[in-house]
Design an enzyme around this catalytic site. Sequence first.
Site: not given
Length: 309
Positions: A26, A88, A144, A161
């Site tokens: 990515e 983004k 995602d 995370k």
Amino acid sequence: MYNSYLDISPEVKAALDAHKPVVALESTIISHGMPYPKNVETALEVERVIRENGAVPATIAIIGGRLKAGLTPEEIEYFGKKGTAIAKASRRDLAMLVARGQDGATTVTTTMMIAHMAGIRIFATGGIGGVHRGAETTMDISADLEELAHTPVMVICAGAKAILDLPLTLEYLETHGVPVLGYGTEELPAFYSRHSGLKVDYRVDSPEELANALRVQSSLGLSGGMLVTNPIPEEYAMDGKGIDEAIEKALCMMKEQGIHGKEATPFLLATVKDLTGGESLESNIRLVCNNAALAAKTAAALVGMENAD
Ligand code: PSU
Ligand code: MN
């Protein structure tokens, strides 16, 4: 699959045509995930690791409205240098960026989409997006997860995370039928840490086993992806208080500053990195390389099986 908006680099195209292993990477991790120039050095190192392990890297991005599978080192430098000035790009941004001829840094979501268009089935990254803490009021759930539910690409990461709500992320993946595999472990790794106290669905112990699982998923006609969680190598793991405190502090700062939406994840990543100093950046780089090596071996095993059929 032909797509008139897609440019596959000559090297990636040759590898795909010859049934050689290819691994997608990515570009948001370059522009938004790490500071310049470490981001560019890392992107190039990750490509090198993929080659050393017998596959061809295909870094994915949107440049001037073109969907790119395979970037030149100059293009990687451009993304790294422009950093967060590049949009983004998630699923909802794709058509507008292409229509306007703009650049976009692809997240896990859009990297999976473009990899699939190009015929690439394995993708290595650091961490995926997930259900954010407090999602019961903010409804902040990364696209995602939805992409993993629908697009047949295997994503190899180091877990997610702890800026996220990991139990809710697993629940969401279960509801949407995404298998969560642990590489050499039964415990879900949490990016900087090898431990989360949560269980993956299945432990898998070799690239061959991963490749075979992907092949069977495809043969069964199941449309979604697979999530492989590969723990950070022991020597780079950052267990314990430092990272947890940094995450708590970053979450507080985000609330105070009213940051939300697509800015949330980049803000949390950058703040945790600032609060923990260079050590967390080094860990981040090492885990991405570790995932790239596993992805390359898995891609090689996959084409080995298919070419033997
Ligand atoms: N988590 C990380 N590093 C990253 C990202 C997430 O540890 O670089 C990036 C990836 O590109 C991921 C995206 O797809 O953030 C998720 O953003 P959001 O939470 O806005 O969906
Ligand atoms: Mn979000």
